[in-house]
Design a protein around this motif. Structure first.
Motif, mmCIF file in Angstrom:
data_model
loop_
_atom_site.group_PDB
_atom_site.id
_atom_site.type_symbol
_atom_site.label_atom_id
_atom_site.label_comp_id
_atom_site.label_asym_id
_atom_site.label_seq_id
_atom_site.Cartn_x
_atom_site.Cartn_y
_atom_site.Cartn_z
ATOM 1 N N ALA A 154 -49.966 10.319 -48.028
ATOM 2 C CA ALA A 154 -49.980 9.132 -48.881
ATOM 3 C C ALA A 154 -49.396 9.441 -50.256
ATOM 4 O O ALA A 154 -48.638 8.633 -50.823
ATOM 5 N N LYS A 157 -45.609 9.689 -50.096
ATOM 6 C CA LYS A 157 -44.971 8.371 -49.994
ATOM 7 C C LYS A 157 -44.858 7.701 -51.356
ATOM 8 O O LYS A 157 -43.921 6.922 -51.599
ATOM 9 N N ASP A 158 -45.806 7.961 -52.241
ATOM 10 C CA ASP A 158 -45.869 7.246 -53.513
ATOM 11 C C ASP A 158 -45.110 7.936 -54.636
ATOM 12 O O ASP A 158 -45.136 7.466 -55.782
ATOM 13 N N THR A 159 -44.463 9.071 -54.360
ATOM 14 C CA THR A 159 -43.727 9.761 -55.416
ATOM 15 C C THR A 159 -42.271 9.919 -55.014
ATOM 16 O O THR A 159 -41.947 10.061 -53.828
ATOM 17 N N GLN A 165 -42.866 16.064 -53.777
ATOM 18 C CA GLN A 165 -42.933 15.720 -52.352
ATOM 19 C C GLN A 165 -42.959 16.972 -51.478
ATOM 20 O O GLN A 165 -43.716 17.039 -50.509
#
Length: 513
Positions: A154, A157-159, A165
């Motif tokens: 999660a 996905k948000d960075t 990553q």
């Protein structure tokens, strides 16, 4: 009963007589008697013989009579018995003894049954406790890496930061490896307990095996500030014959256990040759640490599955307790024994060391230097292949496609066995990756249909089974179904490259003809 006296043996025997010629009255006759062949009593008047305290059993009473002229009659005999008291009667005593014996046997049987029931109850309670603890351990050990996998995914996905990553994905990879190791441990234990685990018998470099095992724990030991080293005696042969994978697994399990429970000091693995009359080589391996040690009353318990020496340490150190159980079983398969020593005696210094030492022996054969492995990954990359992937799971299908494309191959996909057979009829792929469990037509049926179509054509397309089954004998089942090789999920890039090189480089029966 006229022939039976009272049980107390006190009786009066009355008798009378008559003169044969009836010249003498009865009250003027004289009588004499005796008992059981004893002395005769004097001739006296009276017709009564009081007998007291007669013994139990049969008695013989004899009497004779004499008239006033001194004529003595013949002896008359009366046989009678004195019975036992009912509770002293042999029949009663025999019945009582038999009854007591039966009662004793029944009580003994009941006692045995009670003990068996008590043991069964204890075993059931222990099994229930172990099941609860197992579920608790498994819940903790599975949820911990799953939490990391889901959480880090999660975050990734948000960075948009590639470095961030990558760090997240490396954590996901590590957690996934931990989860897979747990599943492999459970599978190994079930195979060993079912007697379905067979050891390989290949030549390998035992020194490199031990050094590689130490190398896998160096990073973890370094993070805790621990020194970890291997000491191999000069008399240990370089090459032996046995199961390198399982020997390394034992050493890694014991080393991992030592690193886990050691906060300061060092962890050492020592290898030497033990004296033995058995053929081959008897290796003696010792893994020592300077950790918290194991209490004396827990040193046998820790070899049981899902057990730890101190349950309070579970939260602090984690672990399922499978490593020592699996190692113990593998050592037995290698015709050896495993022992624990805590605290342990240092042979070099002669002093007692706080910590734990695990010693195990393993019988191996005399080996020879194995041939150098071929770099199959390079060979596959230099030859692009067309690969048909038959996989019903979309995620696994995408994974296999991306891995194959990364290796430089082209990919055609099919979502079930029937579709794979149809694609096979229209294409001529170099290799087929065939999932075993698929809807409409499974991998075995699809393989049979493909082999039937190839019959008489002189062509045989290599088929590699893709399956999550990793049980002993499943590869042989796939080969019997017409497949050429067997690859277990989860698949990695290296495993896939190695398998493709193997099936492409190996000529089929048709090609050989």
């Amino acid at each position: 009963n006229a022939a039976e006296a009272p049980p107390d043996g006190n009786i009066n025997i009355a008798f009378s007589g008559v003169d044969r010629w009836k010249y003498t009255l009865a009250d003027r006759l004289l009588f004499s008697y005796r008992l059981d062949g004893g002395r005769w009593s004097a001739f006296l008047t009276g017709s009564n013989a009081p007998l007291r305290g007669l013994a139990r059993g049969r008695h013989r009473f004899e009497a004779r009579v004499m008239d006033r002229d001194g004529n003595v009659s013949a002896v008359e005999t009366f046989v009678f018995g004195v019975p036992f008291v009912w509770y002293q009667h042999p029949g009663f005593l025999m019945s009582a003894a038999t009854s007591l014996l039966v009662i004793g046997l029944l009580l003994g049987f009941a006692r045995v049954q009670y003990r068996l029931l008590a043991r069964a109850k204890l075993a059931a309670e222990t099994a229930n406790r172990c099941k609860s603890e197992f579920l608790a351990h498994m819940s903790h050990e599975i949820r911990t890496p799953m939490n990391a996998i889901m959480g880090m995914t999660a975050l990734a996905k948000d960075t948009a930061n590639p470095v961030e990553q990558r760090n997240y994905l490396e954590t996901v990879e590590t957690a996934s490896s931990s989860l897979l190791a747990l599943l492999n441990d459970i599978l190994d234990l079930s195979k060993v307990e079912a007697g379905k685990l067979q050891l390989a018998e290949d030549s390998f470099d035992v020194q490199r095996c031990v050094v590689d095992a130490v190398g896998t724990l160096k990073l973890r030991a370094g993070e805790k500030g621990l020194a970890i080293r291997a000491a191999i005696a000069p008399d240990v042969p370089r090459y032996v014959a046995g199961d390198e994978l399982r020997l390394r697994q034992i050493v890694v399990n014991l080393l991992g256990n030592a690193v886990k429970f050691t906060d300061a000091g060092e962890v050492t693995v020592r290898v030497r040759v033990a004296a033995s009359t058995d053929p081959g080589v008897q290796l003696r391996v010792s893994i020592t640490d300077t950790g918290i040690g194991v209490a004396a009353d827990k040193q046998k318990l820790i070899f049981a599955p899902f057990e730890q020496g101190d349950r309070s340490t579970t939260r602090k150190y984690g672990g399922t307790g499978l490593g020592l159980a699996i190692s113990s079983q593998l050592v037995q398969l290698m015709h050896g024994v495993i022992e624990i020593e805590s605290p342990w005696l240092d042979d070099e210094t002669g002093r007692s060391v706080t910590g734990t030492a695990f010693h195990f022996t393993a019988r191996v054969g005399v080996g020879s230097e194995p041939a150098r492995p071929v770099d199959v990954r390079h060979r596959v990359a230099s030859r692009p292949l067309q690969v048909l992937v038959a996989e019903d799971n979309p995620v696994n299908q995408l994974l296999a496609t991306r891995l194959l494309q990364k290796l430089g191959h082209s990919v055609v996909t099919a979502s079930n066995g029937r579709e794979a057979v149809e694609r096979m009829a229209a294409l001529t792929p170099d290799v087929i990756l065939m999932d075993v469990q698929m809807p409409e037509m499974d991998g075995f049926e699809a393989t049979a249909a493909i082999r039937a179509r190839e019959a008489g054509t002189g062509r045989r397309t290599p088929i590699v089974a893709l399956t999550a089954h990793a049980l002993q004998g499943y590869r042989e089942e796939c080969v019997r179904a017409g497949m050429d090789e067997y690859l277990t999920k989860p698949i990695t890039l290296d495993d896939l490259a190695r398998m493709l090189a193997l099936v492409v480089a190996t000529p089929s029966a048709a090609d050989a003809a």
